[in-house]
Write a protein that holds these residues in place. Sequence first.
Motif, short mmCIF file in Angstrom:
data_model
loop_
_atom_site.label_atom_id
_atom_site.label_comp_id
_atom_site.label_asym_id
_atom_site.label_seq_id
_atom_site.Cartn_x
_atom_site.Cartn_y
_atom_site.Cartn_z
N LEU A 141 64.12 -81.70 46.81
CA LEU A 141 63.60 -80.13 46.60
C LEU A 141 64.89 -79.25 46.09
CD1 LEU A 141 61.41 -79.21 49.60
CD2 LEU A 141 60.40 -79.58 47.29
N ASP A 142 64.35 -78.58 45.12
CA ASP A 142 65.68 -77.51 44.64
C ASP A 142 65.64 -76.33 45.56
OD1 ASP A 142 66.37 -79.25 42.35
OD2 ASP A 142 64.42 -78.36 41.39
N CYS A 143 64.66 -75.96 46.22
CA CYS A 143 64.64 -74.68 46.77
C CYS A 143 63.32 -74.74 47.94
CB CYS A 143 64.14 -73.76 45.58
SG CYS A 143 64.08 -71.89 46.26
N LEU A 144 63.86 -73.86 48.93
CA LEU A 144 62.91 -73.68 49.83
C LEU A 144 62.59 -72.24 50.13
CD1 LEU A 144 64.24 -75.75 52.98
CD2 LEU A 144 62.11 -76.30 51.81
N VAL A 145 61.62 -71.78 49.93
CA VAL A 145 61.20 -70.44 49.86
C VAL A 145 60.46 -70.01 51.16
CG1 VAL A 145 60.21 -68.27 48.72
CG2 VAL A 145 61.11 -70.14 47.52
N THR A 146 60.88 -69.21 52.10
CA THR A 146 60.46 -69.08 53.44
C THR A 146 60.24 -67.78 54.09
OG1 THR A 146 61.97 -71.25 53.89
CG2 THR A 146 60.84 -69.81 55.92
N PRO A 147 59.07 -67.38 54.61
CA PRO A 147 58.80 -65.90 55.09
C PRO A 147 60.03 -65.51 56.05
CG PRO A 147 56.73 -67.09 55.06
CD PRO A 147 58.01 -68.25 54.66
N ILE A 148 60.40 -64.26 56.14
CA ILE A 148 61.28 -63.72 57.08
C ILE A 148 60.47 -62.69 57.99
CG2 ILE A 148 63.39 -62.65 57.64
CD1 ILE A 148 64.63 -63.97 55.24
N GLY A 149 60.43 -62.87 59.22
CA GLY A 149 60.14 -61.79 60.13
C GLY A 149 61.26 -61.15 60.91
#
Length: 417
Positions: free
Chosen positions: A184-192
């Motif tokens: 994978l090149d990138c992890l896109v993760t929600p932030i609370g």
Amino acid sequence: MNAPNASLTCEATPADLTLETVRAAAARIEGSVVNTPMMHSKTLSEITGAEIWLKFENQQFTAAYKERGALNALLQLTEEQKKRGVIAASAGNHSQGLSYHGTRLGVPVTIVMPKTTPTVKVMQTESVGGNVVLEGETFDDAYAHACDLKEERGLTFIHPFDDPYVAAGQGTVALEMLDVKPDLDCLVTPIGGGGLISGMATVARALSPDLEVVGVQAALYPSMFAKLKGEDRACGGDTLAEGIAVKQPGHFTSQVIAGKVDDILLVGEPVLEKSVSLLLQIEKTVVEGAGAAGLAAVLDNPDRFAGKKVGLVLCGGNIDTRLLANVLLRDLARQGRLARLRVTLQDRPGALFKVMRLFDDHNVNIIEIYHQRIFTTLPAKGLITDIECEARDAQQVEQLVEALRAARYHVDVVELN
């Protein structure tokens, strides 16, 4: 490191969250949480211009990744702490994970939720054994009340995000993702509050140092974004992503994020709604607003992610069914497949019939008709008619509007913000 959750002030440092602690958490919780599927989405990849890989954490028993961290923290408790019970403040998913696994382990669980929490999350938390207390309008209000109850009842507080054991449990998501797709090149993760991305970034930095880690927050609640960028931004409003609507980010997690996360993006409500709708239509999977935040960021920033192999976490699927219905219908309206036309007519026999003939000529289906005769600025013999209709696409509606105007009707298209 001090005993887990010994106080409400997290004294941990980033050094307390490592690849080793995440791997230990993975071994500890194995068999008690679902190793959820991670799959490539051909259609979403075509739409976004990136290679999209989805981690279906909405397929956990409680429909959210929060089970991982909650269980890892529960398994660190002493026998005395287990006997007295635990307490947490949560917008919903942490509460369900904690209640489910606490009940399974024989640990009494009290959950304080904001009064604004969707009914589905309250009911689901109670259904898996949690004792729910509703207090305040936001997570922060609920958190303050939980602090009071902790002292009054001698309970152990298990923080939904600002705890290294919780973050380590959440980090097991990244272990599984990189096991399936190590390039994978990138992890896109929600932030609370930052628990999920703290654990995932810790794994990413250890296993794949060049892997980009990008966080996503709802634009209405940019708390971590503002904290790390040194900005003063207001937090508040009714966001679809209530699961990440946190005004005060974690003290511990913000330190981890500052050192290990490359960027944080903000997404607005329309693109969150679109993402929830797309995931249901294309992947046939139900996600809540927070669960769609990663896809929303990619849709909103196509040039940034173009051509990259992007891993997205569908972190939760607990959305109220009525709210989901509203989101889907609003998305149809934005696409132009649903429309509301406001037509000015003369209040006389046959006036509406003549308009209906034009709808029939253009094969546009009428759903609802509303008349307004009193509260208008028109003469007494005039009326305003709102017509909700369904068309094949926006172009079909445009052709109908042109025909109505050519027939000398005054027509306004009611826009959806």
